[in-house]
Design a protein around this motif. Structure first.
Motif, PDB file in Angstrom:
ATOM      1  N   TYR A  86       3.080   8.843   5.446  1.00  0.00           N
ATOM      2  CA  TYR A  86       2.641   7.909   4.469  1.00  0.00           C
ATOM      3  C   TYR A  86       1.149   8.065   4.362  1.00  0.00           C
ATOM      4  N   THR A  90      -0.973   9.213   0.977  1.00  0.00           N
ATOM      5  CA  THR A  90      -2.137   8.377   0.497  1.00  0.00           C
ATOM      6  C   THR A  90      -3.316   8.899   0.282  1.00  0.00           C
ATOM      7  N   LYS A 128       3.188   1.314  -0.831  1.00  0.00           N
ATOM      8  CA  LYS A 128       2.357   2.463  -1.282  1.00  0.00           C
ATOM      9  C   LYS A 128       1.492   1.762  -2.371  1.00  0.00           C
ATOM     10  N   HIS A 132      -2.591   1.461  -2.521  1.00  0.00           N
ATOM     11  CA  HIS A 132      -3.197   2.158  -3.833  1.00  0.00           C
ATOM     12  C   HIS A 132      -4.063   1.235  -4.717  1.00  0.00           C
TER      13      HIS A 132
END
Length: 161
Positions: A86, A90, A128, A132
């Protein structure tokens, strides 16, 4: 609980460290030396989990970088591998395709991204989309502050003080 996060290059250079448990500087140096020696010498077909000092170190190699997390012995290794994945995804979204130079020259952004994902050694945000959005908002704030610094009135005010 995650005790620390390390990113090490294939040459053994440390590119990222984040400590969530108290270690003195001498202990940190010794930990980095021990773990880099253990992890870098392991073959690619061996499992990504190393037992070390009563803890488990879970690591994953992406291109020329090893991302490592030290966790308690009873923690779920697969969950930690997913957190590493993850984090790297990212970073890839933010930098394009993350490389060692991104971690060196943009370390502030790298630490900011890590802090959005982990807090005090625990997963803070698993979405996510949310991460973001927060990163984009932070970048917007930084850009606005840079634009403000470049305005003539701000420069005059700084000179006047």
């Amino acid at each position: 609980m995650i005790h620390f996060v390390l990113s090490i290059s294939r040459q053994g250079k440390v590119r990222l460290t984040k400590w969530y448990s108290p270690y003195t500087q001498r202990e940190r140096t010794k930990v980095i030396q021990e773990l880099s020696g253990m992890i870098l010498t392991r073959g690619p077909k061996l499992c990504n989990i190393v037992e070390w000092r009563g803890f488990k170190v879970v690591y994953r190699r992406y291109a020329g970088l090893y991302f490592c997390m030290c966790v308690n012995h009873e923690d779920n290794e697969l969950e930690i591998l997913e957190i590493i994945q993850y984090f790297v995804e990212t970073l890839n979204r933010y930098f394009g395709s993350v490389c060692e130079l991104d971690l060196i020259f943009h370390f502030h952004q790298t630490y900011y991204i890590l802090d959005e994902i982990l807090i005090a050694g625990e997963l803070q945000e698993s979405s996510k989309t949310t991460v973001h959005r927060l990163i984009d908002a932070q970048d917007s704030l930084v850009e606005a502050a840079k634009e403000k610094e470049n305005t003539v009135s701000y420069i005059i005010a700084q000179v006047a003080n």
